[in-house]
Design an enzyme around this catalytic site. Structure first.
Site, short mmCIF file in Angstrom:
data_model
loop_
_atom_site.label_atom_id
_atom_site.label_comp_id
_atom_site.label_asym_id
_atom_site.label_seq_id
_atom_site.Cartn_x
_atom_site.Cartn_y
_atom_site.Cartn_z
N LYS A 171 40.62 38.06 46.05
CA LYS A 171 41.29 37.89 47.35
C LYS A 171 42.11 39.12 47.72
O LYS A 171 42.03 39.62 48.84
CB LYS A 171 42.22 36.65 47.33
CG LYS A 171 41.52 35.35 46.98
CD LYS A 171 42.50 34.19 46.96
CE LYS A 171 43.58 34.29 45.89
NZ LYS A 171 43.08 34.27 44.51
N ARG A 198 48.52 27.22 49.21
CA ARG A 198 48.07 26.76 47.90
C ARG A 198 48.20 25.24 47.78
O ARG A 198 47.65 24.66 46.86
CB ARG A 198 48.91 27.38 46.80
CG ARG A 198 48.56 28.82 46.52
CD ARG A 198 47.49 28.98 45.49
NE ARG A 198 48.02 29.50 44.26
CZ ARG A 198 48.19 30.80 43.99
NH1 ARG A 198 47.87 31.71 44.87
NH2 ARG A 198 48.67 31.18 42.85
N ARG A 239 43.01 43.48 34.70
CA ARG A 239 43.63 43.85 35.99
C ARG A 239 44.88 44.69 35.80
O ARG A 239 45.72 44.42 34.95
CB ARG A 239 43.99 42.57 36.77
CG ARG A 239 44.83 42.86 38.00
CD ARG A 239 44.74 41.76 39.01
NE ARG A 239 45.43 40.55 38.62
CZ ARG A 239 45.49 39.46 39.39
NH1 ARG A 239 44.88 39.43 40.56
NH2 ARG A 239 46.13 38.40 38.97
N ARG A 241 50.23 42.45 34.72
CA ARG A 241 51.15 41.37 35.02
C ARG A 241 51.40 40.46 33.83
O ARG A 241 50.51 40.10 33.11
CB ARG A 241 50.63 40.56 36.21
CG ARG A 241 50.88 41.23 37.53
CD ARG A 241 50.10 40.61 38.64
NE ARG A 241 50.19 39.15 38.63
CZ ARG A 241 49.61 38.40 39.55
NH1 ARG A 241 48.93 38.94 40.53
NH2 ARG A 241 49.72 37.09 39.47
N ARG A 243 47.46 28.80 34.87
CA ARG A 243 47.29 29.09 36.30
C ARG A 243 45.97 28.57 36.82
O ARG A 243 45.89 28.02 37.91
CB ARG A 243 47.39 30.60 36.55
CG ARG A 243 48.81 31.09 36.65
CD ARG A 243 48.91 32.57 36.53
NE ARG A 243 48.32 33.29 37.64
CZ ARG A 243 47.74 34.47 37.54
NH1 ARG A 243 47.65 35.06 36.36
NH2 ARG A 243 47.25 35.07 38.59
#
Ligand code: ADP
Ligand code: ADP
Ligand code: ZN
Length: 214
Positions: free
Chosen positions: A13, A89, A128, A161, A172
């Site tokens: 996204k 969300r 990431r 992160r 998550r």
């Protein structure tokens, strides 16, 4: 034009919204990045309240999230519209967004669901890297920066992160799967599904075709 990008963490996204913002001129609004700004960069009151939820990989309470979003879409750079990445969300957020846009004489124009299999999501999140300064997104294997640890766009420092660690990722994904199902129901008839497992440009072309006025 108001466009929502839906998808699990790692679906792409943020990557797609950043590219689309450049090609379309729409503003890129990412709740994750907004929270990181409030928590780590600016250290606001809202950031202080959101921090424990954020760091545990849990959804930040709607009241905080919705307040932050309402303030953001009132910004002058959102006059032409925006791309929502990571918002809504929850059903409450979806309803609040419809309300907030209606007050401005606008509505959600497109909902794009970027679909990616779970094993691929875990692989993407583990590799990431984000820019601390501008939020740009990289992947150590599929889209590495030119110099390791340095952002191509702004020269900022890249970091991994806290909540991309495998233990938190699982939490998550679990939270997100539940919420995503409800959102897909809420937007039923308005959602267009896109195959998120193509290369970055391929996914981008598919989304652009969906959001371009015909
Ligand atoms: P999201 O915002 O949905 O959580 P990101 O845009 O941050 O997802 O992408 C997650 C990771 O996957 C990043 O490291 C990014 O570089 C990488 N990525 C994004 N899209 C693709 C793709 N189509 N193919 C391979 N890797 C991708
Ligand atoms: P990803 O890019 O992997 O989807 P985000 O950067 O969007 O992850 O979100 C990181 C964290 O920020 C979430 O785990 C959650 O704590 C918080 N967050 C982001 N968006 C929302 C939202 N719409 N409502 C509540 N909390 C959110
Ligand atoms: Zn940067």
């Amino acid at each position: 034009m108001y466009v929502i990008l839906l998808g699990l963490p790692g679906a792409g996204k943020g990557t797609q919204a950043a590219n689309l913002a450049e090609t379309t001129g729409l503003s890129h609004i990412t709740t994750g990045e907004l929270f990181r700004d409030h928590i780590y960069r600016r250290g606001t009151e809202l950031g202080r309240k959101a921090k424990p939820y954020y760091e545990a990989g849990k959804l930040v309470p709607d009241e905080l999230t919705i307040g932050m979003l309402r303030e953001r879409i009132a910004g002058p750079d959102c006059a032409l519209g925006c791309l929502f990445d990571g918002f809504p969300r929850t059903l409450e957020q979806a309803e609040a967004l419809d309300e907030a846009l209606a007050e401005r004489g606008a509505a959600v124009d497109r909902v794009v669901y970027i679909k990616v299999a779970e094993e691929e999501l875990v692989r993407r999140l583990a590799g990431r890297w984000n820019c601390r300064q501008c939020g740009a997104v990289y992947h150590e294997a599929s889209s590495p920066p030119q110099r390791p640890g340095v952002c191509d766009r702004c020269g900022g420092e890249l970091y991994q992160r806290e909540d991309d660690k495998p233990e938190v990722v699982r939490q998550r994904l679990e939270v997100n799967l539940r919420e995503l199902g409800k959102l897909l129901d809420y937007y039923e008839g308005r959602v267009v599904e896109v195959d998120g497992q193509q290369d970055i440009d391929g996914v981008g072309r598919e989304i652009l075709a969906v959001i371009s006025p015909s």
